[in-house]
Design an enzyme around this catalytic site. Structure first.
Site, PDB file in Angstrom:
ATOM      1  N   GLY A  13       0.781  -1.231   0.000  1.00 35.88           N
ATOM      2  CA  GLY A  13       0.000   0.000   0.000  1.00 35.88           C
ATOM      3  C   GLY A  13       0.814   1.284   0.000  1.00 35.88           C
ATOM      4  O   GLY A  13       0.346   2.311   0.491  1.00 35.88           O
ATOM      5  N   SER A  14       2.011   1.260  -0.602  1.00 33.19           N
ATOM      6  CA  SER A  14       2.760   2.527  -0.634  1.00 33.19           C
ATOM      7  C   SER A  14       2.077   3.538  -1.562  1.00 33.19           C
ATOM      8  O   SER A  14       2.140   4.748  -1.314  1.00 33.19           O
ATOM      9  CB  SER A  14       4.219   2.299  -1.042  1.00 33.19           C
ATOM     10  OG  SER A  14       4.321   1.941  -2.397  1.00 33.19           O
ATOM     11  N   ASN A  15       1.418   3.051  -2.614  1.00 32.07           N
ATOM     12  CA  ASN A  15       0.653   3.989  -3.455  1.00 32.07           C
ATOM     13  C   ASN A  15      -0.546   4.546  -2.700  1.00 32.07           C
ATOM     14  O   ASN A  15      -0.883   5.725  -2.848  1.00 32.07           O
ATOM     15  CB  ASN A  15       0.196   3.305  -4.745  1.00 32.07           C
ATOM     16  CG  ASN A  15       1.291   3.299  -5.791  1.00 32.07           C
ATOM     17  OD1 ASN A  15       1.627   4.330  -6.356  1.00 32.07           O
ATOM     18  ND2 ASN A  15       1.872   2.139  -6.030  1.00 32.07           N
ATOM     19  N   LEU A  84      -4.484  -7.546  -6.685  1.00 33.33           N
ATOM     20  CA  LEU A  84      -4.038  -8.660  -7.522  1.00 33.33           C
ATOM     21  C   LEU A  84      -5.157  -9.538  -8.069  1.00 33.33           C
ATOM     22  O   LEU A  84      -4.910 -10.416  -8.894  1.00 33.33           O
ATOM     23  CB  LEU A  84      -3.031  -9.520  -6.742  1.00 33.33           C
ATOM     24  CG  LEU A  84      -1.731  -8.779  -6.378  1.00 33.33           C
ATOM     25  CD1 LEU A  84      -0.816  -9.668  -5.556  1.00 33.33           C
ATOM     26  CD2 LEU A  84      -1.015  -8.284  -7.634  1.00 33.33           C
ATOM     27  N   LYS A  85      -6.381  -9.301  -7.610  1.00 35.87           N
ATOM     28  CA  LYS A  85      -7.494 -10.121  -8.127  1.00 35.87           C
ATOM     29  C   LYS A  85      -8.182  -9.387  -9.279  1.00 35.87           C
ATOM     30  O   LYS A  85      -8.205  -8.146  -9.308  1.00 35.87           O
ATOM     31  CB  LYS A  85      -8.520 -10.356  -7.013  1.00 35.87           C
ATOM     32  CG  LYS A  85      -8.021 -11.273  -5.914  1.00 35.87           C
ATOM     33  CD  LYS A  85      -8.517 -12.684  -6.156  1.00 35.87           C
ATOM     34  CE  LYS A  85      -7.757 -13.731  -5.384  1.00 35.87           C
ATOM     35  NZ  LYS A  85      -7.879 -13.631  -3.942  1.00 35.87           N
ATOM     36  N   LEU A  86      -8.790 -10.183 -10.165  1.00 37.41           N
ATOM     37  CA  LEU A  86      -9.582  -9.582 -11.238  1.00 37.41           C
ATOM     38  C   LEU A  86     -10.894  -9.071 -10.635  1.00 37.41           C
ATOM     39  O   LEU A  86     -11.559  -9.797  -9.894  1.00 37.41           O
ATOM     40  CB  LEU A  86      -9.853 -10.643 -12.308  1.00 37.41           C
ATOM     41  CG  LEU A  86     -10.321 -10.150 -13.672  1.00 37.41           C
ATOM     42  CD1 LEU A  86      -9.281  -9.253 -14.340  1.00 37.41           C
ATOM     43  CD2 LEU A  86     -10.617 -11.337 -14.586  1.00 37.41           C
ATOM     44  N   ASN A 101      -6.378   1.854 -12.701  1.00 38.36           N
ATOM     45  CA  ASN A 101      -5.354   0.940 -12.165  1.00 38.36           C
ATOM     46  C   ASN A 101      -3.986   1.548 -12.430  1.00 38.36           C
ATOM     47  O   ASN A 101      -3.792   2.238 -13.436  1.00 38.36           O
ATOM     48  CB  ASN A 101      -5.456  -0.414 -12.884  1.00 38.36           C
ATOM     49  CG  ASN A 101      -4.394  -1.409 -12.416  1.00 38.36           C
ATOM     50  OD1 ASN A 101      -4.219  -1.622 -11.215  1.00 38.36           O
ATOM     51  ND2 ASN A 101      -3.672  -2.002 -13.349  1.00 38.36           N
ATOM     52  N   HIS A 103       0.011   0.485 -13.054  1.00 39.60           N
ATOM     53  CA  HIS A 103       0.847  -0.664 -13.433  1.00 39.60           C
ATOM     54  C   HIS A 103       2.295  -0.184 -13.554  1.00 39.60           C
ATOM     55  O   HIS A 103       2.545   0.881 -14.133  1.00 39.60           O
ATOM     56  CB  HIS A 103       0.361  -1.225 -14.775  1.00 39.60           C
ATOM     57  CG  HIS A 103       1.113  -2.441 -15.201  1.00 39.60           C
ATOM     58  ND1 HIS A 103       0.882  -3.688 -14.639  1.00 39.60           N
ATOM     59  CD2 HIS A 103       2.110  -2.613 -16.097  1.00 39.60           C
ATOM     60  CE1 HIS A 103       1.709  -4.564 -15.181  1.00 39.60           C
ATOM     61  NE2 HIS A 103       2.463  -3.947 -16.066  1.00 39.60           N
ATOM     62  N   GLU A 173       5.591   6.327  -9.432  1.00 37.31           N
ATOM     63  CA  GLU A 173       4.170   5.975  -9.247  1.00 37.31           C
ATOM     64  C   GLU A 173       3.546   6.856  -8.172  1.00 37.31           C
ATOM     65  O   GLU A 173       2.380   7.260  -8.278  1.00 37.31           O
ATOM     66  CB  GLU A 173       4.041   4.507  -8.818  1.00 37.31           C
ATOM     67  CG  GLU A 173       4.403   3.509  -9.880  1.00 37.31           C
ATOM     68  CD  GLU A 173       4.171   2.081  -9.401  1.00 37.31           C
ATOM     69  OE1 GLU A 173       3.101   1.800  -8.848  1.00 37.31           O
ATOM     70  OE2 GLU A 173       5.073   1.249  -9.581  1.00 37.31           O
TER      71      GLU A 173
HETATM   72  C1  GRF Z   1       2.853  -1.040  -7.671  1.00 42.88           C
HETATM   73  O1  GRF Z   1       4.067  -1.227  -8.322  1.00 42.88           O
HETATM   74  C2  GRF Z   1       1.716  -0.931  -8.651  1.00 42.88           C
HETATM   75  O2  GRF Z   1       2.096  -0.342  -9.870  1.00 42.88           O
HETATM   76  C3  GRF Z   1       1.355  -2.365  -8.882  1.00 42.88           C
HETATM   77  O3  GRF Z   1       1.501  -2.979  -7.638  1.00 42.88           O
HETATM   78  C4  GRF Z   1       2.451  -2.264  -6.856  1.00 42.88           C
HETATM   79  C5  GRF Z   1       1.792  -1.912  -5.562  1.00 42.88           C
HETATM   80  O4  GRF Z   1       2.686  -1.372  -4.654  1.00 42.88           O
HETATM   81  N1  GRF Z   1       0.042  -2.502  -9.477  1.00 42.88           N
HETATM   82  P1  GRF Z   1       2.152  -0.757  -3.295  1.00 42.88           P
HETATM   83  O5  GRF Z   1       1.325  -1.848  -2.617  1.00 42.88           O
HETATM   84  O6  GRF Z   1       1.331   0.453  -3.626  1.00 42.88           O
HETATM   85  O7  GRF Z   1       3.375  -0.422  -2.519  1.00 42.88           O
END
Ligand code: GRF
Length: 201
Positions: A13-15, A84-86, A101, A103, A173
């Site tokens: 969850g760093s994003n 990670l799930k659809l 999303n 990526h 990101e």
């Molecule tokens: C990120 O690299 C994002 O692009 C990908 O999964 C990772 C999630 O990282 N979809 P975090 O959990 O936000 O640290």
């Protein structure tokens, strides 16, 4: 009225944290819900620490559960950040143009089923590409497939490992995703295409 955002995350969850940090008081958007498919996801702890509702999906393949939880929090925008799930097709349809999303590569390359985490960066390095980056896109029924809204580019260095490349991409990101969410909050839906955000150009 701030735009109401749900963030879905399976891991660290760093994003999510970057969004929480950017969307403080006075911001045009606020995180109202964090959803995970994993009870022990660190993202849930981050949400609770920020006073945000943190909920675990009992059955991530059940569209009714998704729409009930999102409806309860009157969600305007859904952000998949390391989920990670659809997402069930009915949910994608219900939030068409309002689900994004992030990526960790330059889609349409290095995406799709099974392309997540370290595997993405390994594939980039194995290809000999001289640049990578991150992409924010609209979600449709296929993994990493919907319309691209914003990208940021990152140079691949000759001595990069999957870890060093991942770290450099992740840093970007954390700028890209909040920028798109703020733009979405200002524009309403569908989420607008955001001008290239590239610190290197
Ligand atoms: C990120 O690299 C994002 O692009 C990908 O999964 C990772 C999630 O990282 N979809 P975090 O959990 O936000 O640290």
């Amino acid at each position: 009225m701030p735009y109401r955002v749900a963030v879905c995350a399976s891991g660290g969850g760093s994003n999510l944290q970057a969004l929480l940090d950017r969307l403080g008081s006075g911001a045009p958007a606020m995180i109202v819900l964090v959803l995970s498919d994993r009870r022990n996801a660190r993202a849930l702890e981050r949400a609770r620490a920020a006073g945000v509702a943190a909920e675990v999906l009992a059955d991530p393949s059940d569209p009714a559960e998704w729409t009930r939880r999102m409806g309860q929090h009157r969600v305007d925008l859904v952000v998949l950040a390391g989920f990670l799930k659809l997402v069930p097709a009915a949910v994608v349809e219900a939030y068409a143009g309002r689900m994004i999303n992030i990526h960790p590569a330059l889609l349409p390359h290095f995406g799709g089923s099974g392309m997540y985490g370290r595997r993405v960066h390994e594939a980039v390095l194995a290809s000999g590409a001289t640049e990578s980056g991150a992409t924010v896109h609209l979600v449709d029924e296929a993994f990493d497939h919907g319309a691209v809204l914003a990208q940021v580019r990152v140079a691949v260095e000759p001595d990069d490992t999957p870890e060093t490349l991942a770290a450099r991409v992740l840093q970007q990101e954390h700028l890209l995703l909040p920028a798109v969410v703020v733009a979405a909050a200002r524009a309403g839906h569908p989420v607008p295409v955001v001008a290239p955000l590239n610190p290197q150009s």
